[in-house]
Design an enzyme around this catalytic site. Structure first.
Site, PDB file in Angstrom:
ATOM      1  N   CYS A   1      -8.913 -41.461 -11.436  1.00 11.42           N
ATOM      2  CA  CYS A   1     -10.452 -41.534  -9.924  1.00 11.42           C
ATOM      3  C   CYS A   1      -9.906 -40.687  -9.096  1.00 11.42           C
ATOM      4  O   CYS A   1      -8.943 -40.108  -8.074  1.00 11.42           O
ATOM      5  CB  CYS A   1      -9.891 -43.134  -8.977  1.00 11.42           C
ATOM      6  SG  CYS A   1     -10.511 -43.100  -7.502  1.00 11.42           S
TER       7      CYS A   1
ATOM      8  N   CYS B   1      -9.579 -40.831  -5.702  1.00 11.98           N
ATOM      9  CA  CYS B   1      -8.654 -41.429  -5.414  1.00 11.98           C
ATOM     10  C   CYS B   1      -7.535 -39.845  -4.981  1.00 11.98           C
ATOM     11  O   CYS B   1      -6.529 -39.630  -4.043  1.00 11.98           O
ATOM     12  CB  CYS B   1      -8.093 -42.110  -5.875  1.00 11.98           C
ATOM     13  SG  CYS B   1      -8.435 -43.642  -6.187  1.00 11.98           S
TER      14      CYS B   1
END
Length: 112
Positions: free
Chosen positions: A30, A33
């Site tokens: 991600c 993230c």
């Protein structure tokens, strides 16, 4: 460094913790993230009043499903075993700190 936790230790590390706990639900693939990770590292270094942990949604699917993590990054704030706040997606450090401070203030008010 922010510790990784798993389905098996979620109760001990989050639900049974007396401090405000920030759980960073994320995944290694991600992009957003990866952007929020250094911000959380800074906050963890600067603030002893909140416990910060990470959970990889792919590695810990049970807890991720239980708390309906459909979008990541997803930051959930826990107090006394309950979710008290949430941030979904990438946000600046200031916004994360505002949520932490708001919940710490409420926590102090509830103690007295």
């Amino acid at each position: 460094m922010i510790p990784n936790i798993y389905d098996t230790d979620f109760m001990k590390e989050v639900l049974n913790e007396e401090k405000l706990v920030l759980v960073d639900f994320s995944a290694i693939w991600c992009g957003p993230c990866k952007m929020v990770a250094p911000i959380l590292e800074e906050i963890a270094y600067e603030n002893d009043n909140v416990k910060i942990v990470k959970m990889d949604v792919d590695v810990s699917p049970f807890i991720s499903r239980k708390y309906r993590i459909n979008s990541i990054p997803n930051i959930k704030f826990f107090k006394n075993g309950r979710v008290v706040d949430e941030i979904i997606g990438f946000v600046p450090k200031r916004q994360i700190e505002e949520v932490i401070n708001r919940n710490l203030e409420q926590y102090i008010d509830e103690e007295f």
